[in-house]
Design a protein around this motif. Structure first.
Motif: not given
Ligand SMILES: *Cc1c(COP(=O)(O)O)cnc(C)c1O
Length: 354
Positions: A292-298, A274-283, A260-272
């Motif tokens: 996952t928190p996403l930082v909006f510098e603007d 993808k988010a980095k790929e398209i230029g989002f900033k993660i703390p 179960w923990l692996n499954f939740v982690q898999e979703k978290a890592l997958y999202f992170r």
């Protein structure tokens, strides 16, 4: 509609089905057995193998936090609180309200808790440490090993609000010298809201044996006495107990807690990724798999939250206070899939292009 909030989350079908099935009267042997079995399984997952040391309350998580302050902290105790956001502050407010002696380690956003923060509190006769292991308001996951060892060295009780980490990250009471664990139904467990659990070490059971809290309804000793026979002093959230049974069976059928923990982690890592790929900033502070928190510098976090909701009926968590324009939080618990994450990422891109 798609939910990426931290709770109440999108429930699994087996949990929703509970409402269509018959339930038994709760003052019965059948219900007692059901409670005993489910609470035993839950205690295993928390890493507490002391018998009859996990109780449940009809309240949200904060009710359990307050009950712990009332029942577990005595006049002579000196408490240290890790205050790194909304939930840390809540512990401070509760301790203050109940006239308990406390000091807090106040962290600013982005400040990573480390041994330097703790060092000035070594050998200062503090008796308890309160921490929200995952400070859900920012996403920072504290180092339980660091905290557990600090408490052991200083002979302190360790009180953990694990609401934001249980069933998203590894968690074990016995391995980390944890004396109290607080969890609630609507987060990692993915159940309806309104139920909270408190789990105690033997050391804490001995401490509260004679405690007289100011609240009668939340007197732990009554709950501890009743739980031995699978009961509660007052009417429990009966349906939610059935939900709990269904959810624990579901997790077992999926391979148990580690899968179960692996499954939740898999979703978290997958999202992170993808988010980095398209230029989002993660703390870059340590994160829980729960969100996952996403930082909006603007400073467009709040409007991004609004746009996702208004245009696509996608719900994510906004932030309050001085982080309102800076952060949104994407939850990885609940019945969401990799496909749902792809959809969210696609819409995040559209919204930020507006
Ligand atoms: C959600 C949460 C709580 C509980 O809040 P309630 O609204 O009272 O259920 C407490 N602590 C943390 C860390 C949480 O994430």
């Amino acid at each position: 509609m798609k939910n990426f909030v931290i709770g109440p989350v999108e429930q699994y079908p087996c949990v929703k089905e509970v409402y269509y099935n018959p339930i038994v009267y709760f003052r019965s042997d059948e219900f007692s057995e059901l409670v005993k079995r489910t609470i035993k399984k839950l205690s295993d997952y928390i890493g507490n193998n002391t018998d009859d040391s996990t109780i449940y309350l009809a309240s949200s998580g904060t009710g359990a936090m307050e009950a712990v302050v009332e029942n577990c902290v005595s006049k002579s105790d000196k408490v240290l609180v890790v205050n790194g956001g909304t939930f840390g502050k809540r512990f401070c407010e509760l301790l203050q309200y109940h006239n308990k002696k406390y000091d807090s380690i106040d962290l600013s956003w982005g400040e990573v808790l480390n041994e330097l923060h703790l060092s000035e509190y070594e050998n200062q006769k503090y008796t308890m440490l309160f921490v929200n292991l995952h400070e859900t308001s920012t996403g920072q996951l504290y180092d339980i090993k660091l905290l557990g060892e600090f408490c052991k060295r200083n002979h302190m009780y360790l009180i953990v609000d694990a609401i934001g980490t249980f069933l998203a990250d590894d968690y074990c009471m016995s391995k980390n010298n944890i004396d109290v664990t607080i969890i609630s139904s609507q987060k990692g467990l993915c159940l309806s809201s309104g139920m909270a659990f408190v789990s105690f070490s033997q050391k804490m059971l001995d401490k509260i044996n004679n405690a007289e809290p100011t609240s009668l309804y939340f007197s732990f000793n009554q709950y501890l006495k009743e739980i031995k026979r699978g009961q509660t002093p007052y009417t429990p959230p009966v349906h939610t107990i059935y939900e709990l049974k269904a959810m624990l069976e579901y997790i077992e059928n999926k391979g148990g807690i580690n899968s179960w923990l692996n499954f939740v982690q898999e979703k978290a890592l997958y999202f992170r990724n993808k988010a980095k790929e398209i230029g989002f900033k993660i703390p870059n502070y340590p994160l829980s798999n729960m969100l996952t928190p996403l930082v909006f510098e603007d400073n467009t976090a709040k409007s991004t939250f609004e746009d996702l909701k208004n245009h696509y009926k996608i719900y994510v968590n906004p932030c309050g206070g001085n982080l309102a324009d800076k952060l949104i939080r994407i939850s990885h618990i609940g019945n969401t899939s990799i496909k749902d994450i792809d959809y969210l990422v696609e819409k995040l891109v559209e919204v930020t292009k507006r």
